[in-house]
Design a protein around this motif. Structure first.
Motif, mmCIF file in Angstrom:
data_model
loop_
_atom_site.group_PDB
_atom_site.id
_atom_site.type_symbol
_atom_site.label_atom_id
_atom_site.label_comp_id
_atom_site.label_asym_id
_atom_site.label_seq_id
_atom_site.Cartn_x
_atom_site.Cartn_y
_atom_site.Cartn_z
ATOM 1 N N GLN A 173 0.650 -1.155 -0.126
ATOM 2 C CA GLN A 173 -0.039 0.028 0.007
ATOM 3 C C GLN A 173 1.078 1.266 0.133
ATOM 4 N N LYS A 174 1.864 1.414 0.827
ATOM 5 C CA LYS A 174 2.791 2.398 0.967
ATOM 6 C C LYS A 174 3.626 2.571 -0.478
ATOM 7 N N LYS A 175 4.022 1.655 -1.092
ATOM 8 C CA LYS A 175 4.566 1.771 -2.652
ATOM 9 C C LYS A 175 3.568 2.323 -3.447
ATOM 10 N N PHE A 176 2.269 2.217 -3.262
ATOM 11 C CA PHE A 176 1.611 2.904 -4.341
ATOM 12 C C PHE A 176 0.662 4.200 -4.085
ATOM 13 N N THR A 177 1.310 4.787 -2.840
ATOM 14 C CA THR A 177 0.653 5.914 -2.607
ATOM 15 C C THR A 177 0.630 7.184 -3.448
ATOM 16 N N TYR A 178 1.699 6.799 -4.461
ATOM 17 C CA TYR A 178 1.958 7.777 -5.640
ATOM 18 C C TYR A 178 0.762 8.031 -6.441
#
Length: 256
Positions: free
Chosen positions: A249-254
């Protein structure tokens, strides 16, 4: 104090309180509830030979755990394949939302155990019935979050697709999916937690091999040490699954 050291200190303090309360509960029941030390001895003994196989009803905890994880990921995967497209449809079309929303609101709160007899009636095999229960109960968070993510895409983003004459597929892959991805992954994170929660109850009913069956079989054998050890394993594995999806989830916050 270093932030990591502080986190470790809090972790130790929390479990110290848990184990102290557990020890007091054990003393108050005069040993009916196993003490933390007796349980930990059994816990480590179980992990000394995790993959032994002495027959249908006598398998190591590693085999039981892997069997449950396999069911969880298969059921979660099938549920995701259903939930994401339906969520996209509901989030992007108001008419579809009005038609399906009442159905979702009725089916979503149904207890996992209530689905098992229906799954058994349709599938005729308890293992497949367990898979059915995981699918039908774990898809709702992903479906709802996908629909919310798609419905929340800013109008400016949608106008870009229209201005450039995007095809439906390009509009979905270049605008809707990237913009709604954070909420979709939030739904997946919730769904995997539900799937792991459900597997224990379903396996108690279905029997065979799995961590849920192990809990029930240990209770029938009057081994509360094994029951509590299995509860600890279930909790630790649930935490690990949640942490894995938190990293994703953190990796796709972009994409927000």
């Amino acid at each position: 104090m270093n932030k990591n050291l502080l986190s470790v200190a809090y972790f130790i303090a929390g479990f110290a309180i848990l184990f102290a309360g557990w020890e007091l509960a054990s003393l108050s029941t005069k040993g009916e509830l196993p003490s933390p030390f007796a349980t930990m001895a059994v816990f480590f003994e179980m992990w000394s030979r995790p993959f032994y196989d002495a027959g249908p009803n006598d398998k190591g905890i590693g085999i039981q755990l892997l069997a449950s994880l396999k069911r969880v990921f298969v059921g979660f995967g099938i549920g995701t394949l259903i939930a994401v497209p339906v969520g996209f449809l509901i989030g992007s079309n108001r008419i579809v939302f009005n038609i399906l929303n009442p159905v979702i609101q009725v089916l979503k709160p149904v207890s996992p155990l209530a689905w098992f007899p229906l799954g058994l009636a349709m599938m005729k095999v308890s293992d497949k019935a367990t898979l059915f229960v995981i699918i039908i109960t774990s898809l709702w968070p992903t479906l709802i979050n996908t629909a919310l993510g798609v419905a929340s895409v800013p109008q400016d983003h949608k106008n870009v697709g229209k201005a450039f004459g995007f095809s439906t597929w390009k509009y979905i892959t270049k605008i809707l999916l990237p913009a709604s991805l954070p909420l979709i992954i939030t739904g997946l994170r919730l769904s995997i937690s539900v799937a792991w929660l459900v597997i224990v109850a379903a396996e108690m009913l279905s029997g065979g091999v799995g961590i849920g069956f192990f809990v029930w079989d240990s209770w029938n054998a009057l081994s509360l040490e094994k029951v509590i050890s299995a509860i600890l394993i279930i909790g630790i594995m649930g935490l690990l699954l949640d942490k894995i999806f938190a990293v994703i989830q953190k990796k796709f916050t972009y994409a927000i």
